[in-house]
Motif scaffolding. Structure first.
Motif, PDB file in Angstrom:
ATOM      1  N   SER A 258      35.032  70.367  74.864  1.00  0.00           N
ATOM      2  CA  SER A 258      34.256  69.126  74.760  1.00  0.00           C
ATOM      3  C   SER A 258      34.186  68.664  73.301  1.00  0.00           C
ATOM      4  O   SER A 258      34.171  67.463  73.018  1.00  0.00           O
ATOM      5  CB  SER A 258      32.854  69.310  75.344  1.00  0.00           C
ATOM      6  OG  SER A 258      32.244  70.458  74.849  1.00  0.00           O
ATOM      7  N   GLU A 259      34.187  69.624  72.375  1.00  0.00           N
ATOM      8  CA  GLU A 259      34.188  69.265  70.960  1.00  0.00           C
ATOM      9  C   GLU A 259      35.478  68.498  70.622  1.00  0.00           C
ATOM     10  O   GLU A 259      35.436  67.448  69.967  1.00  0.00           O
ATOM     11  CB  GLU A 259      34.126  70.559  70.147  1.00  0.00           C
ATOM     12  CG  GLU A 259      33.443  70.404  68.813  1.00  0.00           C
ATOM     13  CD  GLU A 259      33.372  71.734  68.068  1.00  0.00           C
ATOM     14  OE1 GLU A 259      33.120  72.782  68.705  1.00  0.00           O
ATOM     15  OE2 GLU A 259      33.558  71.701  66.840  1.00  0.00           O
ATOM     16  N   ALA A 260      36.571  69.004  71.107  1.00  0.00           N
ATOM     17  CA  ALA A 260      37.868  68.353  70.858  1.00  0.00           C
ATOM     18  C   ALA A 260      37.897  66.963  71.496  1.00  0.00           C
ATOM     19  O   ALA A 260      38.392  66.002  70.899  1.00  0.00           O
ATOM     20  CB  ALA A 260      39.004  69.218  71.411  1.00  0.00           C
ATOM     21  N   ALA A 261      37.298  66.840  72.699  1.00  0.00           N
ATOM     22  CA  ALA A 261      37.283  65.548  73.397  1.00  0.00           C
ATOM     23  C   ALA A 261      36.496  64.526  72.578  1.00  0.00           C
ATOM     24  O   ALA A 261      36.897  63.364  72.452  1.00  0.00           O
ATOM     25  CB  ALA A 261      36.668  65.719  74.789  1.00  0.00           C
ATOM     26  N   ALA A 262      35.357  64.972  72.014  1.00  0.00           N
ATOM     27  CA  ALA A 262      34.527  64.054  71.225  1.00  0.00           C
ATOM     28  C   ALA A 262      35.272  63.608  69.965  1.00  0.00           C
ATOM     29  O   ALA A 262      35.228  62.444  69.577  1.00  0.00           O
ATOM     30  CB  ALA A 262      33.208  64.728  70.866  1.00  0.00           C
ATOM     31  N   ARG A 263      35.977  64.559  69.355  1.00  0.00           N
ATOM     32  CA  ARG A 263      36.743  64.188  68.147  1.00  0.00           C
ATOM     33  C   ARG A 263      37.845  63.191  68.481  1.00  0.00           C
ATOM     34  O   ARG A 263      38.098  62.254  67.729  1.00  0.00           O
ATOM     35  CB  ARG A 263      37.355  65.445  67.511  1.00  0.00           C
ATOM     36  CG  ARG A 263      36.358  66.238  66.707  1.00  0.00           C
ATOM     37  CD  ARG A 263      37.030  67.344  65.886  1.00  0.00           C
ATOM     38  NE  ARG A 263      36.175  68.516  65.821  1.00  0.00           N
ATOM     39  CZ  ARG A 263      35.070  68.590  65.098  1.00  0.00           C
ATOM     40  NH1 ARG A 263      34.696  67.570  64.356  1.00  0.00           N
ATOM     41  NH2 ARG A 263      34.320  69.682  65.102  1.00  0.00           N
ATOM     42  N   ALA A 264      38.456  63.402  69.639  1.00  0.00           N
ATOM     43  CA  ALA A 264      39.540  62.505  70.058  1.00  0.00           C
ATOM     44  C   ALA A 264      39.026  61.075  70.255  1.00  0.00           C
ATOM     45  O   ALA A 264      39.782  60.117  70.159  1.00  0.00           O
ATOM     46  CB  ALA A 264      40.184  63.034  71.341  1.00  0.00           C
ATOM     47  N   CYS A 265      37.711  60.944  70.535  1.00  0.00           N
ATOM     48  CA  CYS A 265      37.119  59.604  70.705  1.00  0.00           C
ATOM     49  C   CYS A 265      36.778  58.965  69.365  1.00  0.00           C
ATOM     50  O   CYS A 265      36.219  57.863  69.324  1.00  0.00           O
ATOM     51  CB  CYS A 265      35.840  59.677  71.532  1.00  0.00           C
ATOM     52  SG  CYS A 265      36.103  60.271  73.191  1.00  0.00           S
ATOM     53  N   GLY A 266      37.025  59.676  68.280  1.00  0.00           N
ATOM     54  CA  GLY A 266      36.746  59.109  66.955  1.00  0.00           C
ATOM     55  C   GLY A 266      35.319  59.333  66.484  1.00  0.00           C
ATOM     56  O   GLY A 266      34.860  58.682  65.542  1.00  0.00           O
ATOM     57  N   ALA A 267      34.610  60.259  67.146  1.00  0.00           N
ATOM     58  CA  ALA A 267      33.220  60.514  66.759  1.00  0.00           C
ATOM     59  C   ALA A 267      33.134  61.539  65.624  1.00  0.00           C
ATOM     60  O   ALA A 267      34.046  62.345  65.448  1.00  0.00           O
ATOM     61  CB  ALA A 267      32.441  61.018  67.965  1.00  0.00           C
ATOM     62  N   ASP A 268      32.012  61.472  64.856  1.00  0.00           N
ATOM     63  CA  ASP A 268      31.682  62.540  63.897  1.00  0.00           C
ATOM     64  C   ASP A 268      30.961  63.603  64.713  1.00  0.00           C
ATOM     65  O   ASP A 268      29.910  63.324  65.283  1.00  0.00           O
ATOM     66  CB  ASP A 268      30.678  62.034  62.844  1.00  0.00           C
ATOM     67  CG  ASP A 268      31.332  61.129  61.823  1.00  0.00           C
ATOM     68  OD1 ASP A 268      32.564  61.181  61.711  1.00  0.00           O
ATOM     69  OD2 ASP A 268      30.593  60.377  61.160  1.00  0.00           O
ATOM     70  N   VAL A 269      31.498  64.795  64.747  1.00  0.00           N
ATOM     71  CA  VAL A 269      30.939  65.807  65.643  1.00  0.00           C
ATOM     72  C   VAL A 269      30.156  66.865  64.885  1.00  0.00           C
ATOM     73  O   VAL A 269      30.595  67.372  63.849  1.00  0.00           O
ATOM     74  CB  VAL A 269      32.081  66.486  66.459  1.00  0.00           C
ATOM     75  CG1 VAL A 269      31.513  67.547  67.376  1.00  0.00           C
ATOM     76  CG2 VAL A 269      32.825  65.428  67.265  1.00  0.00           C
ATOM     77  N   ARG A 270      28.950  67.176  65.401  1.00  0.00           N
ATOM     78  CA  ARG A 270      28.115  68.243  64.842  1.00  0.00           C
ATOM     79  C   ARG A 270      27.762  69.184  65.969  1.00  0.00           C
ATOM     80  O   ARG A 270      27.505  68.744  67.083  1.00  0.00           O
ATOM     81  CB  ARG A 270      26.812  67.673  64.271  1.00  0.00           C
ATOM     82  CG  ARG A 270      27.008  66.584  63.226  1.00  0.00           C
ATOM     83  CD  ARG A 270      27.380  67.189  61.871  1.00  0.00           C
ATOM     84  NE  ARG A 270      27.493  66.166  60.847  1.00  0.00           N
ATOM     85  CZ  ARG A 270      28.619  65.521  60.550  1.00  0.00           C
ATOM     86  NH1 ARG A 270      29.733  65.803  61.199  1.00  0.00           N
ATOM     87  NH2 ARG A 270      28.648  64.607  59.600  1.00  0.00           N
ATOM     88  N   LYS A 271      27.681  70.485  65.657  1.00  0.00           N
ATOM     89  CA  LYS A 271      27.238  71.447  66.667  1.00  0.00           C
ATOM     90  C   LYS A 271      25.958  72.112  66.181  1.00  0.00           C
ATOM     91  O   LYS A 271      25.848  72.518  65.024  1.00  0.00           O
ATOM     92  CB  LYS A 271      28.313  72.513  66.896  1.00  0.00           C
ATOM     93  CG  LYS A 271      29.446  72.004  67.762  1.00  0.00           C
ATOM     94  CD  LYS A 271      30.211  73.152  68.401  1.00  0.00           C
ATOM     95  CE  LYS A 271      29.379  73.806  69.493  1.00  0.00           C
ATOM     96  NZ  LYS A 271      30.073  74.927  70.148  1.00  0.00           N
ATOM     97  N   HIS A 272      24.970  72.172  67.070  1.00  0.00           N
ATOM     98  CA  HIS A 272      23.717  72.850  66.762  1.00  0.00           C
ATOM     99  C   HIS A 272      23.476  73.831  67.890  1.00  0.00           C
ATOM    100  O   HIS A 272      23.089  73.432  68.984  1.00  0.00           O
ATOM    101  CB  HIS A 272      22.569  71.844  66.648  1.00  0.00           C
ATOM    102  CG  HIS A 272      22.851  70.747  65.662  1.00  0.00           C
ATOM    103  ND1 HIS A 272      22.817  70.950  64.301  1.00  0.00           N
ATOM    104  CD2 HIS A 272      23.218  69.452  65.838  1.00  0.00           C
ATOM    105  CE1 HIS A 272      23.135  69.819  63.685  1.00  0.00           C
ATOM    106  NE2 HIS A 272      23.388  68.898  64.591  1.00  0.00           N
ATOM    107  N   GLY A 273      23.741  75.106  67.630  1.00  0.00           N
ATOM    108  CA  GLY A 273      23.693  76.076  68.718  1.00  0.00           C
ATOM    109  C   GLY A 273      24.740  75.667  69.739  1.00  0.00           C
ATOM    110  O   GLY A 273      25.884  75.389  69.381  1.00  0.00           O
ATOM    111  N   ASP A 274      24.341  75.572  71.008  1.00  0.00           N
ATOM    112  CA  ASP A 274      25.334  75.180  72.017  1.00  0.00           C
ATOM    113  C   ASP A 274      25.214  73.693  72.364  1.00  0.00           C
ATOM    114  O   ASP A 274      25.720  73.233  73.381  1.00  0.00           O
ATOM    115  CB  ASP A 274      25.200  76.046  73.278  1.00  0.00           C
ATOM    116  CG  ASP A 274      23.951  75.719  74.060  1.00  0.00           C
ATOM    117  OD1 ASP A 274      23.022  75.119  73.463  1.00  0.00           O
ATOM    118  OD2 ASP A 274      23.897  76.057  75.253  1.00  0.00           O
TER     119      ASP A 274
END
Ligand SMILES: Nc1ncnc2c1ncn2[C@@H]1O[C@H](COP(=O)(O)OP(=O)(O)O)[C@@H](O)[C@H]1O
Ligand SMILES: [Mg+2]
Length: 319
Positions: A258-274
């Motif tokens: 899902s992280e990769a999917a969000a990046r593919a949409c051009g979003a800035d991705v942050r993870k906080h825990g899960d």
């Protein structure tokens, strides 16, 4: 962070013309070898509401106590109504109204009795107290409750009484330390309306809070406090524009896919825990991303000050 290129909001510019009620630079307050307040500089223009936003232990209460002359600073410059609270604590205190976390209401007295005792602390003539009290009780929706026993009041009514009491001496600024902590959300709104009414009348307010919604609802300017340091400052709109993109997709149970999917949409991705938070200026792009079905319990919403706090500190406000 609080760069000189920063443009104050129209409101703050208007108020700045009337001068700053509070102006401080490099304020330090130590407890043992720990700095509870660690080099804070800020300015509060007359007639504005300033919110110190930060989690438990950030130093909000300590800083507001230093500003109000209730605690001595260990370093820095401070001017409140043009005076140094360390040199003229009584003159500063006489012009302030306080809404502290401990309400110190006298349970032996009724509601009006508590107002009268407070007036006598401030050396107010009884006639002045009697004259002001009805207006203040009406402002806080407490009219008709003069004879109410303190034990019979709900948490929300107690807070409103404490605010009415703080206004009795006709202060130039009111300091509110976590004014709605522990109150139900709908009760919180009643207090917010009263504070907005006060602000509209030109009162200067300094409040501390760990509720981002409270800061967004009330403050002209927000100082984001973390571990004694001011890590961000500006109007809510400025903080949002400076630190996060306009919308966020939040999803639980986020894995690498899902992280990769969000990046593919051009979003800035942050993870906080899960939890994954994907920021984008285009809401439709985030919704399209959700529609691909790679997220668990996904929600798309406008970014808020909680996101700003996360971005600035890597932690949640209520952590
Ligand atoms: N009277 C005190 N003596 C020792 N440490 C204190 C005292 N008051 C606050 N502190 C410490 O200073 C830090 C900031 O506290 P505080 O100003 O109460 O934060 P906040 O109001 O943001 O929750 C905390 O680590 C707290 O434990
Ligand atoms: Mg506190």
């Amino acid at each position: 962070m609080s760069g000189t290129s920063e443009r104050p909001s129209v409101d703050a510019q208007g108020a700045a013309g009337r001068g700053a009620v509070v102006s401080c630079s490099g304020i330090v307050k130590q407890y043992g070898d720990r700095a509870a307040v660690d080099g804070v500089s800020l300015r509060i223009p007359a007639g504005t509401c300033y919110a110190l936003l930060g989690p438990n232990g950030a130093g909000k209460s300590t800083l507001s106590r230093v500003i109000g002359g209730m605690a001595r600073r260990d370093g820095g410059e401070l001017s409140v109504f043009g005076m140094d609270p360390a040199l003229r604590p009584s003159d500063v205190k006489a012009r302030l109204g306080w809404v502290m976390q401990e309400d110190a209401l006298d349970e032996e007295l009724d509601l009006a009795g508590n107002m009268r005792v407070w007036g006598s602390f401030f050396g107010m003539p009884r006639s002045a107290v009697e004259e002001r009290m009805p207006k203040l009780l009406a402002l806080l929706g407490l009219e008709g409750r003069e004879k109410a026993a303190i034990q019979s009041l709900s948490g929300g009514l107690r807070r409103r009484l404490v605010l009415a009491r703080a206004l009795l001496s006709d202060p130039s600024m009111v300091l509110l330390d976590e004014p709605t902590t522990g109150l139900d959300p709908q009760v919180r709104h009643v207090l917010w309306s009263a504070l907005r009414a006060l602000r509209a009348e030109g009162m200067t307010l300094l409040l501390t809070t760990h509720y981002m919604e409270e800061a967004e609802q009330l403050a002209d300017r927000v100082g984001v406090l973390d571990r004694g340091k001011l890590v961000g400052e500006g109007s809510p709109q400025e903080l949002l524009a400076r630190h996060v993109r306009r919308f966020v997709l939040v999803a639980a149970g986020a894995g690498a896919e899902s992280e990769a999917a969000a990046r593919a949409c051009g979003a800035d991705v942050r993870k906080h825990g899960d939890v994954i938070a994907a920021y984008h200026d285009d809401e439709a792009a985030l919704r399209a991303c959700v529609a691909q079905g790679r997220f668990v319990r996904a929600q798309v919403r406008p970014s808020n000050l909680e996101d700003v706090f996360l971005e600035l500190t890597g932690r949640a406000l209520d952590a």
